[in-house]
Motif scaffolding. Structure first.
Motif, mmCIF file in Angstrom:
data_model
loop_
_atom_site.group_PDB
_atom_site.id
_atom_site.type_symbol
_atom_site.label_atom_id
_atom_site.label_comp_id
_atom_site.label_asym_id
_atom_site.label_seq_id
_atom_site.Cartn_x
_atom_site.Cartn_y
_atom_site.Cartn_z
ATOM 1 N N LEU A 90 44.553 27.539 53.720
ATOM 2 C CA LEU A 90 43.262 26.938 54.078
ATOM 3 C C LEU A 90 42.383 27.926 54.824
ATOM 4 C CD1 LEU A 90 44.476 23.457 55.366
ATOM 5 C CD2 LEU A 90 42.869 23.804 53.486
ATOM 6 N N SER A 91 41.072 27.792 54.616
ATOM 7 C CA SER A 91 40.085 28.487 55.447
ATOM 8 C C SER A 91 39.048 27.453 55.871
ATOM 9 C CB SER A 91 39.428 29.642 54.690
ATOM 10 O OG SER A 91 38.788 29.163 53.523
ATOM 11 N N PHE A 92 38.343 27.727 56.959
ATOM 12 C CA PHE A 92 37.513 26.694 57.564
ATOM 13 C C PHE A 92 36.079 27.179 57.783
ATOM 14 C CE2 PHE A 92 41.915 26.104 58.743
ATOM 15 C CZ PHE A 92 42.123 24.756 58.457
ATOM 16 N N SER A 93 35.152 26.467 57.137
ATOM 17 C CA SER A 93 33.721 26.740 57.322
ATOM 18 C C SER A 93 32.965 25.457 57.014
ATOM 19 C CB SER A 93 33.259 27.879 56.407
ATOM 20 O OG SER A 93 33.467 27.523 55.041
ATOM 21 N N GLY A 94 31.699 25.400 57.462
ATOM 22 C CA GLY A 94 30.856 24.249 57.170
ATOM 23 C C GLY A 94 31.474 22.929 57.606
ATOM 24 N N ASP A 95 31.351 21.898 56.747
ATOM 25 C CA ASP A 95 31.873 20.569 57.063
ATOM 26 C C ASP A 95 33.381 20.593 57.269
ATOM 27 O OD1 ASP A 95 29.342 19.533 56.904
ATOM 28 O OD2 ASP A 95 29.584 18.692 54.876
ATOM 29 N N MET A 96 34.071 21.453 56.526
ATOM 30 C CA MET A 96 35.529 21.555 56.644
ATOM 31 C C MET A 96 35.919 21.963 58.067
ATOM 32 S SD MET A 96 38.504 21.448 55.046
ATOM 33 C CE MET A 96 40.120 22.216 55.026
ATOM 34 N N ALA A 97 35.193 22.909 58.630
ATOM 35 C CA ALA A 97 35.469 23.348 59.998
ATOM 36 C C ALA A 97 35.196 22.227 60.999
ATOM 37 C CB ALA A 97 34.633 24.574 60.337
ATOM 38 N N ASP A 98 34.138 21.468 60.754
ATOM 39 C CA ASP A 98 33.763 20.385 61.661
ATOM 40 C C ASP A 98 34.754 19.226 61.619
ATOM 41 O OD1 ASP A 98 31.540 21.882 62.268
ATOM 42 O OD2 ASP A 98 30.162 20.721 61.021
ATOM 43 N N ARG A 99 35.463 19.086 60.514
ATOM 44 C CA ARG A 99 36.398 17.974 60.355
ATOM 45 C C ARG A 99 37.867 18.418 60.471
ATOM 46 N NH1 ARG A 99 35.084 13.238 59.161
ATOM 47 N NH2 ARG A 99 37.022 12.810 58.009
ATOM 48 N N SER A 100 38.059 19.560 61.136
ATOM 49 C CA SER A 100 39.416 20.073 61.363
ATOM 50 C C SER A 100 39.554 20.455 62.834
ATOM 51 C CB SER A 100 39.682 21.301 60.488
ATOM 52 O OG SER A 100 39.499 20.988 59.119
ATOM 53 N N GLY A 101 40.720 20.175 63.411
ATOM 54 C CA GLY A 101 40.896 20.448 64.834
ATOM 55 C C GLY A 101 42.313 20.860 65.177
ATOM 56 N N VAL A 102 42.603 20.841 66.472
ATOM 57 C CA VAL A 102 43.877 21.317 67.003
ATOM 58 C C VAL A 102 44.368 20.365 68.091
ATOM 59 C CG1 VAL A 102 45.109 23.292 67.977
ATOM 60 C CG2 VAL A 102 42.951 23.664 66.780
ATOM 61 N N VAL A 103 45.589 19.872 67.960
ATOM 62 C CA VAL A 103 46.227 19.143 69.055
ATOM 63 C C VAL A 103 47.620 19.727 69.251
ATOM 64 C CG1 VAL A 103 46.886 16.927 70.027
ATOM 65 C CG2 VAL A 103 45.012 17.026 68.409
ATOM 66 N N LEU A 104 47.831 20.317 70.413
ATOM 67 C CA LEU A 104 49.102 20.982 70.697
ATOM 68 C C LEU A 104 49.744 20.405 71.947
ATOM 69 C CD1 LEU A 104 48.117 24.721 70.090
ATOM 70 C CD2 LEU A 104 49.202 23.139 68.486
ATOM 71 N N GLY A 105 51.058 20.523 72.018
ATOM 72 C CA GLY A 105 51.799 20.094 73.193
ATOM 73 C C GLY A 105 52.387 21.267 73.948
ATOM 74 N N THR A 106 52.352 21.182 75.272
ATOM 75 C CA THR A 106 53.055 22.122 76.139
ATOM 76 C C THR A 106 53.274 21.432 77.471
ATOM 77 O OG1 THR A 106 53.131 24.388 77.018
ATOM 78 C CG2 THR A 106 51.017 23.246 77.139
ATOM 79 N N SER A 107 54.292 21.834 78.168
ATOM 80 C CA SER A 107 54.541 21.241 79.480
ATOM 81 C C SER A 107 54.109 22.181 80.596
ATOM 82 C CB SER A 107 56.024 20.900 79.639
ATOM 83 O OG SER A 107 56.275 20.279 80.878
#
Length: 404
Positions: A90-107
């Protein structure tokens, strides 16, 4: 409208391997990645073992300017994300970038950075620290750097719920795609607590083993810390199919619960509510589940409580389940542990190989389930669960199905 969610990329670095193929090979072989710690002042520690990432040179992956910004937990995250996104294509630009994100866990976040700078200020008496210490040690550093590296402009944040952080993060990513809030989410978790302060703090809890992690064995005597990262690409099923992506597994259900009872002692009822909730959320019958990747820390309290919770939820079906703890091989990655353990669930569904619980020596009547002792097993599995039960009584369980 509810969307189906699939996994189209996976990446990792941990004590068993620096990528997914090496990690899965080690799991199949029942190899132990736990060994003597190679850290500063290890002679002052009572616990001298851990699931440390060995053979790792940060200078082989990052330049000097990046190293000044990236704590070890962030470095691990970026390397695992690179592998996962490379597989997903995958690559991210335009609407695709706006509708993609990151949720990560760490303590612990940037615990190595904190440890180094406490030394500099309090032991060495320095009055100045590097101006980027705060952005280097903050818990959201890894998520932010992943979003910047790959132009992910949608919902991005970090979850910190101790040992359930990764599962909570992946559950949030799953729900965001399912609800239509996002099309693609990069998710998982990372941890690097194997520094003097990190190990010394865990020593204080008196739950650590000095020799090995032996989940479910009557001879178990505590947990062993590990480090590393596991990162995945979660994607809407129709989106993945439209672009012809390879699908590793389907994320079918998720649930979380709170024990609301004790800050360190686990609750059978709380764990059982999370397990049952994941089945209910995914519309999964108990008889469909073939494998559970257990939280399985190797402590007396966790292992018997978790087995009791599984027995409560599955009843007579519990005897037909396979339940194993890969912490026996890679150690307990705290906030990153659920992410690395999800690889064992994918391996069970995709390859028909169940990762073993190594170090198993003696039957414990309070852990009287099929814990796949010492050797991997070939078996056909349609549904797998991944358990995570954290200090603070915070529980998170993911349900996965074979790729559709």
């Amino acid at each position: 409208m509810s969307h189906r969610v699939v996994i189209t990329g996976a990446g990792t670095i941990n004590a068993l391997g620096h990528d997914v193929p090496a990690t899965l090979e080690a799991m199949r072989e029942g190899r132990c990645g736990i060994g003597p710690l190679d850290i500063r002042d290890v002679d002052r520690l009572a616990v001298k073992i851990g699931g440390q990432v060995t053979g790792y040179d940060e200078h082989a992956h990052f330049n000097r300017q990046q190293i000044s910004l990236y704590d070890r937990f962030t470095q691990f995250t970026l390397l695992a994300a690179r592998e996962a996104l490379g597989q997903a294509g995958l690559s991210f630009s335009g609407d695709m970038a706006d509708r993609s994100g990151v949720v990560l866990g760490t303590s612990g976040g940037g615990l190595n950075t904190q440890d180094e700078n406490y030394r500099a200020v309090y032991e060495e008496g320095k009055n100045r620290v590097h101006p980027f210490i705060v952005p280097k040690l903050m818990n959201n550093a890894a998520a932010s750097h992943v979003s910047m590296e790959w132009n992910l402009r949608g919902p991005s944040f970090t979850v910190a719920t101790a040992c359930a952080s990764s599962n909570h993060a992946m559950g949030q990513a799953y729900q965001m795609i399912r609800s239509g809030m996002a099309d693609v989410m990069i998710t998982g978790g990372s941890e690097s607590m194997l520094c003097f302060g990190g190990v010394k703090a865990w020593e204080g809890l008196r739950v650590m083993s000095k020799d090995a992690c032996r989940p479910f064995s009557a001879t178990r005597n505590g947990m062993v810390q590990g480090e590393g990262a596991g990162i995945f690409v979660f994607e809407r099923l129709d989106h993945a199919k439209k672009r012809g992506a390879e699908i590793l597994a389907e994320v079918a259900g998720f649930a979380m619960s709170s024990d609301a009872s004790d800050i360190v002692m686990p609750s059978k009822q709380g764990a059982a509510r999370a397990i049952a909730g994941a089945l209910r959320d995914g519309g999964i019958d108990r008889g469909q589940v073939g494998y559970i990747n257990a939280h399985g820390t190797g402590t007396a309290a966790n292992d018997k409580t978790e087995c009791a919770a599984v027995a409560d939820v599955f009843g007579a079906q519990a005897d037909k389940l396979m339940l194993s703890s890969t912490k026996s091989m890679h150690g307990h990655l705290i906030g990153g542990t659920g992410a690395v353990e999800l690889l064992a669930c994918i391996m069970a569904l995709r390859d028909g190989v169940i990762a073993p619980t190594i170090g198993y020596e003696e039957f414990d009547p309070e852990c009287a389930l099929d814990v796949v002792p010492n050797e991997a097993r070939e078996a056909r599995v349609e549904v797998a669960l991944s358990n995570a039960f954290a200090f603070g009584g915070l529980n998170a369980v993911l349900a996965l199905k074979k790729a559709p």
